[in-house]
Design an enzyme around this catalytic site. Structure first.
Site, mmCIF file in Angstrom:
data_model
loop_
_atom_site.group_PDB
_atom_site.id
_atom_site.type_symbol
_atom_site.label_atom_id
_atom_site.label_comp_id
_atom_site.label_asym_id
_atom_site.label_seq_id
_atom_site.Cartn_x
_atom_site.Cartn_y
_atom_site.Cartn_z
ATOM 1 N N LYS A 41 18.918 91.792 4.793
ATOM 2 C CA LYS A 41 20.243 92.031 5.391
ATOM 3 C C LYS A 41 21.282 92.316 4.315
ATOM 4 C CE LYS A 41 23.007 88.381 6.626
ATOM 5 N NZ LYS A 41 24.303 88.514 5.965
ATOM 6 N N ASN A 42 21.271 91.474 3.276
ATOM 7 C CA ASN A 42 22.347 91.578 2.291
ATOM 8 C C ASN A 42 22.159 92.724 1.315
ATOM 9 O OD1 ASN A 42 23.685 89.602 3.589
ATOM 10 N ND2 ASN A 42 23.132 87.956 2.153
ATOM 11 N N ARG A 96 31.161 89.996 7.293
ATOM 12 C CA ARG A 96 31.728 89.917 5.955
ATOM 13 C C ARG A 96 31.408 91.196 5.151
ATOM 14 N NH1 ARG A 96 35.188 87.296 2.310
ATOM 15 N NH2 ARG A 96 34.276 87.342 0.248
ATOM 16 N N ASP A 105 30.591 84.887 8.657
ATOM 17 C CA ASP A 105 30.330 83.475 8.902
ATOM 18 C C ASP A 105 31.575 82.657 8.636
ATOM 19 O OD1 ASP A 105 27.701 83.219 9.771
ATOM 20 O OD2 ASP A 105 26.991 83.710 7.770
ATOM 21 N N ASP A 150 22.086 80.356 0.331
ATOM 22 C CA ASP A 150 21.465 80.701 1.623
ATOM 23 C C ASP A 150 20.116 80.015 1.832
ATOM 24 O OD1 ASP A 150 23.617 82.278 2.243
ATOM 25 O OD2 ASP A 150 22.723 84.099 1.427
HETATM 26 N N1 EPU Z 1 34.991 84.226 -3.946
HETATM 27 C C1 EPU Z 1 36.314 84.163 -4.316
HETATM 28 N N2 EPU Z 1 36.990 85.325 -4.501
HETATM 29 C C2 EPU Z 1 36.424 86.547 -4.316
HETATM 30 C C3 EPU Z 1 35.074 86.605 -3.946
HETATM 31 C C4 EPU Z 1 34.383 85.425 -3.760
HETATM 32 O O1 EPU Z 1 36.857 83.094 -4.488
HETATM 33 O O2 EPU Z 1 37.097 87.560 -4.519
HETATM 34 C C5 EPU Z 1 34.240 82.967 -3.744
HETATM 35 C C6 EPU Z 1 33.804 82.827 -2.303
HETATM 36 O O3 EPU Z 1 34.823 82.291 -1.497
HETATM 37 C C7 EPU Z 1 32.615 81.918 -2.438
HETATM 38 C C8 EPU Z 1 31.974 82.360 -3.752
HETATM 39 O O4 EPU Z 1 33.022 83.023 -4.471
HETATM 40 O O5 EPU Z 1 33.003 80.582 -2.562
HETATM 41 C C9 EPU Z 1 30.783 83.289 -3.599
HETATM 42 O O6 EPU Z 1 31.160 84.479 -2.980
HETATM 43 P P1 EPU Z 1 30.414 85.865 -3.163
HETATM 44 O O7 EPU Z 1 31.450 86.920 -3.288
HETATM 45 O O8 EPU Z 1 29.385 85.745 -4.227
HETATM 46 O O9 EPU Z 1 29.666 85.996 -1.768
HETATM 47 P P2 EPU Z 1 29.800 87.109 -0.679
HETATM 48 O O10 EPU Z 1 29.644 88.452 -1.279
HETATM 49 O O11 EPU Z 1 30.978 86.850 0.191
HETATM 50 C C10 EPU Z 1 27.214 87.129 -0.245
HETATM 51 C C11 EPU Z 1 26.323 87.017 0.955
HETATM 52 C C12 EPU Z 1 26.252 85.600 1.464
HETATM 53 C C13 EPU Z 1 25.807 84.678 0.349
HETATM 54 C C14 EPU Z 1 26.721 84.864 -0.892
HETATM 55 C C15 EPU Z 1 26.283 84.064 -2.082
HETATM 56 C C16 EPU Z 1 26.580 89.159 2.013
HETATM 57 C C17 EPU Z 1 27.102 89.941 3.160
HETATM 58 N N3 EPU Z 1 26.837 87.871 2.016
HETATM 59 O O12 EPU Z 1 28.516 86.775 0.214
HETATM 60 O O13 EPU Z 1 25.263 85.596 2.474
HETATM 61 O O14 EPU Z 1 25.865 83.357 0.799
HETATM 62 O O15 EPU Z 1 26.742 86.264 -1.266
HETATM 63 O O16 EPU Z 1 25.006 84.426 -2.463
HETATM 64 O O17 EPU Z 1 25.936 89.694 1.107
HETATM 65 C C18 EPU Z 1 24.347 85.201 4.607
HETATM 66 O O18 EPU Z 1 23.612 86.174 4.430
HETATM 67 O O19 EPU Z 1 24.177 84.396 5.555
HETATM 68 C C19 EPU Z 1 25.468 84.988 3.700
HETATM 69 C C20 EPU Z 1 26.501 84.280 4.017
#
Ligand code: EPU
Length: 423
Positions: free
Chosen positions: A24-25, A95, A119, A309
């Site tokens: 998915k990601n 997201r 989420d 995850d």
């Molecule tokens: N964060 C910030 N500022 C930002 C970006 C992120 O503070 O500008 C913080 C977030 O709030 C969080 C942490 O950094 O506490 C990690 O965020 P990250 O940007 O790495 O995650 P994401 O891109 O929002 C993706 C996956 C998530 C997975 C995370 C961590 C997707 C669509 N989502 O989220 O997957 O948990 O990376 O590996 O790729 C899922 O698939 O169920 C899911 C939630």
């Protein structure tokens, strides 16, 4: 919401083979990256999950059409008629909609994007995305919940992320593809799905070095230098881990076809510490478990650490392991909401802030539980496999966002599991 339910009874040992769908990601980001250039893209190993449909709707609103050519093949057509506006009704649902920001900014020079949803755990800001793109010359304005981004032509920049954010790395690297000059992203996230996105763009004609490392170097190209490609989506390491966890709590011997053990190295080590026997080939994992598990302590970290995850699965395994395990969440505050649901099944867990202490019990006992998000939902299904009596999981629409026929695949392995349609 009226929703399907999943009914599970304890069974086992599990036996047989299961194919691991694309991630998915990754697929959602690859779909967003088709905004970069005109042409007809073909993605294979595309999982049949709800989020792919939502991303397709979002891209259709912007100007890229998607068509399923087969169960796991998606054709995306970008005929150049792009409107860089991402409407709230679609953006709020996933997201990953934030991933249209980088490609649209690079291609169109402006974007109007509602703040993303997805989420509902913790606060999920986009400050790092914005800071990185600002360093490349973009300006941002937030009005009435809509981010307006502009840049005549992005330029290369040296960007060091405060934290290896997955989404920020992806948006910066996709925007940098069309920037004038070279962009260096330090402390970039290294998840296999990011490497997949980079390989996809390299196939399109982008110049990216350091793929898979924490320093990505992008040499910008001119508009017109990229072209559409065909690409196979990287297998989903989280879905693979879910089947490993299912075997762990049920016992059995299962082969995961398509799973990439090299993308799950740290997790496999810790699962072996818990008592699983796992052997990897280039494109499969074989797992054997006798149903008894040892407790371990685990902390989540960015890749190559243990992904956040995976955590609900690990916690679920610990609920029936021998001993006490401490699980520490380092990425998201408040991502222990499913603990109450596991407690309803008789799990002995104390969660406080970023930590959970899990004391293994011999058996869980079936009960109705509700999935609060994708990963926790899958973990509750796994917990049901370890519970006496019947476990009923509601909130199944969450699981459908990220799992390609979880119930069917587990049934094929011999699990006693059924999906009961709503109504
Ligand atoms: N964060 C910030 N500022 C930002 C970006 C992120 O503070 O500008 C913080 C977030 O709030 C969080 C942490 O950094 O506490 C990690 O965020 P990250 O940007 O790495 O995650 P994401 O891109 O929002 C993706 C996956 C998530 C997975 C995370 C961590 C997707 C669509 N989502 O989220 O997957 O948990 O990376 O590996 O790729 C899922 O698939 O169920 C899911 C939630």
């Amino acid at each position: 919401m009226d929703d399907d339910r999943i009914l599970i009874r304890r069974a086992g040992p599990l036996q047989g083979e299961v194919s691991i769908p694309g991630a998915k990601n990754s697929v959602l980001k690859l779909m967003a990256a088709t905004l970069l250039t005109d042409g007809e893209f073909t993605l294979t190993n595309v999982p049949a999950i709800v989020d792919v449909g939502i991303m397709a709707e979002l891209l259709a609103a912007i100007g890229v059409r998607s068509e399923r050519l087969g169960p796991d093949v998606l054709r995306l057509t970008n005929d150049g008629n792009i409107t860089p506006v991402a409407p709230y009704e679609l953006v709020e649902r996933i997201r990953a909609s934030i991933n249209v920001l980088g490609p649209l900014l690079g291609r169109c020079g402006h974007v109007s994007l509602s703040l993303p949803g997805g989420d509902d755990f913790g606060s999920r800001p986009i400050d790092m995305h914005i800071k990185g793109l600002e360093a490349m010359g973009a300006t941002f304005e937030l009005r009435h919940g809509v981010v307006e981004a502009r840049a005549d032509r992005l330029h290369g920049a040296d960007i060091t992320l405060e934290f290896p954010s997955v989404g920020a790395t992806e948006n910066i690297v996709t925007a940098a593809v069309y920037a004038k000059g070279t962009t260096v992203i330090d402390n970039a996230a290294r998840e296999p799905e990011i490497a997949d996105l980079c390989q996809f763009m390299v196939g399109m004609g982008a110049h990216i070095e350091g793929i898979g490392s924490s320093t990505l170097v992008v040499h910008g190209v001119e508009h017109g230098e990229l072209h559409a490609v065909a690409h196979a989506v990287v297998p989903d390491r989280i879905q693979a881990a879910t089947y490993l966890a299912a075997v762990a709590v049920s016992g059995g011997e299962v082969v995961l076809r398509g799973a990439r053990g090299d993308h799950m190295d740290m997790l496999l080590r810790r699962f072996r510490d818990m008592g699983l026997t796992i052997t990897a080939t280039a494109d499969s994992l074989a797992v054997w478990a006798d149903g008894s598990l040892r407790s371990i302590d685990v902390a989540t970290l960015p890749y190559p650490g243990i992904a956040t995850d995976y955590k609900p699965l690990v916690v679920t395994m610990l609920t029936v392991a021998d001993g006490v395990g401490i699980v520490t969440e380092n990425l998201y505050p408040g991502r222990f909401r499913y603990v109450e649901e596991l407690q309803r099944l008789g799990a002995d867990i104390r969660a406080d802030g970023h930590h959970a202490v899990v004391r293994g019990v011999p058996r869980l006992s079936g009960a109705p539980v509700r999935a609060p998000d994708i990963r926790a939902g899958a973990a509750l299904v796994v917990a049901g496999l370890a519970a006496d009596g019947v476990t009923t999981v509601t909130g199944v629409h969450h699981v459908d966002r990220g799992y390609d026929d979880l119930v069917g695949r587990l049934r094929l392995l011999g699990a006693d599991i059924h999906r009961v349609p709503a109504g």
